[in-house]
Design an enzyme around this catalytic site. Structure first.
Site, PDB file in Angstrom:
ATOM      1  N   HIS A 297      -0.520   4.319  -5.049  1.00  0.00           N
ATOM      2  CA  HIS A 297      -0.777   6.037  -6.184  1.00  0.00           C
ATOM      3  C   HIS A 297       0.551   5.959  -6.911  1.00  0.00           C
ATOM      4  O   HIS A 297       1.324   7.547  -6.199  1.00  0.00           O
ATOM      5  CB  HIS A 297      -1.265   6.719  -4.468  1.00  0.00           C
TER       6      HIS A 297
ATOM      7  N   TYR B   1     -10.175   3.353   5.185  1.00  0.00           N
ATOM      8  CA  TYR B   1     -10.135   2.105   4.990  1.00  0.00           C
ATOM      9  C   TYR B   1     -10.493   0.933   6.376  1.00  0.00           C
ATOM     10  O   TYR B   1     -11.317   0.354   6.982  1.00  0.00           O
ATOM     11  CB  TYR B   1      -8.989   0.907   4.916  1.00  0.00           C
TER      12      TYR B   1
END
Lengths: 133, 373
Positions: free
Chosen positions: B154, B269
């Site tokens: 990120h 996730y």
């Protein structure tokens, strides 16, 4: 007295080096799991199953278990072009993640000993260092 | 009629509708795929993260591993003079943009993962430089996010300009979601606004807040990898990756909190929950969100008449499902979603060129131009 301190220092240093070179497998696997969560999981998934036809599986992967140096090379320098994993063809692009040699050794040890995978080989940073592009 | 026969039918209908409702509407359609195709503008670029056009036939393209190419009529030449790039995980050399007055001052901007402090790890930085032929000079570090970290996730990033002398760029949460995005004193999970010389605009929203990072324009972002300016309203539109589900399109507004990770339409996730909240007072709702995630990267409006019926529509690349998504909007809502160029490859970037065509950065390929057959 000074000599004693110097001696203790040298011994400690040597031990440190020795420990660094022979990182215990369990520690390497644990560190490798962290690397896996950070850098690999998004494509290869928590289960190590990947995505059929898109991201090859690592769990029970014949490519991984039979080509350890090629797998190291893929992580170290990136992997592109067609490969066959468990009878299925993959033609994607895995970029080099910018990992250090020890980190590559750790993540290799993790994926070689997880999801039912088993390997007699313990990957060291020296082994990773020896793999050239 | 025996009522018991109906029970399995009810159950089946309930099951089917509950499955369908998992996808956030409108449903993604796959129309005739023979109407559009692509021609290769330049090839042999692994991850073509950013691009900008010098003229109709000439553009700059960044390759994530740390190269800038100047491309003229399909021929690419590497540009020299980049600072050392820190490539790790999702970070590396990211976006590139010409100064609005590039034809006069030769200034370009780029974002990249770097380490200038000499410690471990890296973080996203914004640079300016002068481009003459194939070399960069007068390279200036305009902004550097801190602290450096060895996390791979990120980094952002895209660069856009408004017409009032401002530059906007984004940085993702750097893999530290519970610490960075909601804290104005920390970098990461923010959209930043600077003047074109790198100085802080006096009317930035947090200039008077003690300890806040003065360059911050909006916060609560996860990982912005698409930004574009609306051709009519001038608004800054942004898209960002959610976790599993919850990719978003946001219209960036001064000083606003876009909620990550306090509110999200996504989950971890691993399948576990991040938060049970999708809305909170004081936090902005996305203009649109994707469930399931498409992994959006790059974004552009079609503002020309080059393509029949596409004017005003929004185009977003899908890394995950390897297609270009067309979003049709009416009265501030997405009313139609279409797969264009199905299975084209991981679409990293989408831009409208000076000729009105859409250009795509596709991983493992290079830059492709979208044409209507």
């Amino acid at each position: 007295m000074k000599l004693l301190f110097a001696w203790i220092f040298v011994v400690a240093l040597l031990q440190g080096v020795a420990l660094y070179q022979d990182k215990p497998l369990e520690k390497s696997i644990a560190d490798g799991e962290e690397i896996y969560q950070d850098f690999c999981l998004q494509c290869h998934l928590d289960s190590g199953d990947g995505v059929s036809g898109v991201f090859p599986p690592l769990a029970k992967s014949d490519y991984l278990l039979n080509n350890i140096d090629l797998s190291i090379k893929g992580i170290k320098y990136g992997l592109s072009g067609p490969i066959v994993v468990n009878g299925e063809k993959y033609d994607g692009l895995m970029q080099n993640q910018g990992l250090e040699n020890q980190e590559i050794a750790d993540v290799m040890n993790y994926i070689l000993n997880n999801w039912g995978n088993q390997s007699d080989e313990i990957i060291t940073s020296d082994r990773v260092a020896a793999v050239k592009e | 009629m025996n009522k018991n026969i109906l029970i399995p039918i009810y159950l089946t209908v309930f099951y089917l509708t509950s499955c369908i409702s998992q996808e956030n509407p409108p449903e993604l359609k796959t129309p005739d795929q023979t109407k559009y195709s692509t021609v290769t503008v330049v090839e042999g670029i692994e991850i073509p993260w950013g691009m900008d056009f010098i003229s109709k036939n000439e553009l700059l393209v960044t390759e994530k591993k740390g190269k800038v190419y100047r491309v003229l009529n399909g021929e690419k030449t590497e540009v020299s003079g980049l600072p050392e790039i820190y490539q790790r995980g999702q970070g590396g050399l990211l976006d590139i943009a010409l100064h609005p007055d590039f034809s006069k001052n030769k200034i370009i901007y780029f974002t990249a993962g770097v380490n200038v402090e000499g410690d471990e790890g890296g973080n996203t930085a914004l640079y300016s430089a002068e481009l003459n032929d194939y070399s960069l000079s007068n390279v200036k570090l305009l902004y550097k996010a801190t602290p450096n970290t060895k996390k791979g996730q990120h980094w952002g990033s895209r660069i856009v300009f408004d017409d009032q002398g401002h530059l906007f760029f984004g940085i993702g949460d750097r893999g530290n979601r519970d610490v960075n995005p909601q804290d104005l004193k920390r970098d990461g999970g923010k959209i930043y606004r600077l003047n074109l010389d790198g100085s802080i605009p006096e009317d930035n929203p947090f200039v008077n807040e003690e300890g806040a990072i003065k360059a911050v324009y909006s916060y609560g972002h996860r990982n912005p990898q698409g930004m574009t300016v609306h051709p009519e309203t001038g608004e800054i539109w942004e898209n960002e990756h959610g976790p599993k589900g919850g990719d978003e399109i946001n219209i960036i507004q001064k000083g606003k909190n876009f909620g990550w990770p306090v509110i999200t339409y996504g989950i971890n996730y691993s399948g576990t929950s991040i938060t049970d909240k999708t809305a909170m007072p004081g936090m902005e709702q996305p203009f649109y969100y994707w469930v399931p995630s498409i992994a959006p990267s790059g974004m552009a409006f079609s503002s020309s008449k080059v393509y029949k019926g596409w004017k005003g529509d929004l185009f977003v690349g899908s890394l995950k499902f390897k297609y270009l998504e067309r979003l049709v909007m009416k009265r501030g809502k997405v009313v139609k979603r279409e797969k264009v160029l199905n299975d084209i490859g991981r679409v990293r970037n989408v831009k409208e060129g000076p000729d009105g065509h859409l250009y795509l950065g596709v991983e493992g390929k290079g830059i492709l131009k979208v044409i209507e057959n």
